[in-house]
Design a protein around this motif. Sequence first.
Motif, PDB file in Angstrom:
ATOM      1  N   LEU A 150       6.920 -27.612  29.407  1.00 17.93           N
ATOM      2  CA  LEU A 150       6.362 -28.840  29.972  1.00 17.93           C
ATOM      3  C   LEU A 150       6.717 -30.030  29.096  1.00 17.93           C
ATOM      4  N   PHE A 155       5.905 -33.923  29.437  1.00 20.37           N
ATOM      5  CA  PHE A 155       4.458 -33.803  29.458  1.00 20.37           C
ATOM      6  C   PHE A 155       3.919 -33.584  28.055  1.00 20.37           C
ATOM      7  N   SER A 156       2.630 -33.535  27.970  1.00 18.86           N
ATOM      8  CA  SER A 156       1.969 -33.378  26.681  1.00 18.86           C
ATOM      9  C   SER A 156       2.308 -32.047  26.020  1.00 18.86           C
TER      10      SER A 156
END
Lengths: 218, 218
Positions: A150, A155-156
């Motif tokens: 991710l 994303f984080s």
Amino acid sequence: MGLTPGELDRIEDVVASRRKIKRGSTLFRNGDKFTSLYAIRTGFFKTCVASEDGRDQVTGFQMAGEVIGLDGIVNDNHTCDAVALEDAEVCVMPFDRIEELSREVNSLQRHVHKIMSREIVRENGVMLLLGSMRAEERLAAFLLNLVQRLHARGFSQSEVVLRMTREEIGSYLGLKLETVSRTFSKFVDDGIIEVKQRHVRILNTDALREIVNSKITT
Amino acid sequence: MGLTPGELDRIEDVVASRRKIKRGSTLFRNGDKFTSLYAIRTGFFKTCVASEDGRDQVTGFQMAGEVIGLDGIVNDNHTCDAVALEDAEVCVMPFDRIEELSREVNSLQRHVHKIMSREIVRENGVMLLLGSMRAEERLAAFLLNLVQRLHARGFSQSEVVLRMTREEIGSYLGLKLETVSRTFSKFVDDGIIEVKQRHVRILNTDALREIVNSKITT
DNA sequence: CGCGTCATTGATGTGCATCAAGTGGTGTGG
DNA sequence: CCACACCACTTGATGCACATCAATGACGCG
């Protein structure tokens, strides 16, 4: 990826169409005629195989940018199911077109080979996990792999929304859903993660890493 | 395989040389630079992956006619070890030559794709085995797979000489060697097989098949 | 012949499965 | 808008399959 503009055009040619798949429905099923590979544009899939006696095994979770359908090439039939875990859209890439173009565009040929090899290597890793790791190690490895992928998509690094149930995670990891749940709880107790439903926040990545490669340590 | 004589010549061109490997030595190792695929002419190999902490997992056993080295394509480095379990000989097929030729010879291109897809499907099956089967089921599946492949090469359907140790079988199946040994003994008690060292004779193939696909039956 | 490797078998332990009860969030229909 | 039903999840109690520990036995090779 080191392509000339001309090559890029050719590569876009492999996409015949797009297709939307509703959450819960299948992109293809075991037994379906193989025609195309699918590049995931948006959404999240699982692939699973089943044995005659009804056993079922999740063989992977796939996200945007990944390609599914490679299992179909060898016998012109798919041997697993691909199920959308959320509404998704894929690029349909007819395989004969891929083969045709990859004869002309070296970088496409190379790309196709790498995708298949990458899948083989990934599955080697899963075999190692299933064959030699304990429950905590499996789940830690799973979480790390997920956030890493991710993160590569912007994303984080520390927050995940799981798109799959505990049962599906368990199937992938060779565990029962209760064990998955208990192991999540243990990680929470240990202060390694926070869990709220399917939202997982990783508080201590290093601790997860230590769990993965340590047969001895609790 | 539906090739013209001209195509056949081209395919032989992919073989650059042959190489002999002594029992116990490696064809390639994790970390080695990837240059070639190897078609096994004679002998028997295992491939295995290792994790940093020393865990080790046999990912497959390969025999004459099978191709190894596919894991190296994706990162130009091998990610597993290939060890000869008996004296062996392989055809060395430089991968850039394979790519070059498979641009010209459609059937070779197709062949390469199928080999990779077959490996992906095989690994899916192993994941199912590791993730959801019990010890007896795993060993029965292993034996059936082995004799089936040997039979396709003209050997007996009912007799096998195992080229690997109990420990290697166990590693492949996610079991300890003692469990493999005990399970062999149980099959012997049940009259399903005869075992004398590494010689195994299958007395009742159907019984093995029933063991494989039956979650319920003992 | 003796040593090392591989295999078998028994006794015991443990990690995960299984069975079971209860909670919470979500969606639906009255 | 609330009541109910359903599903995913959590947590506890118990059992079992396989791991672990340990002793012995069978080959094969120098």
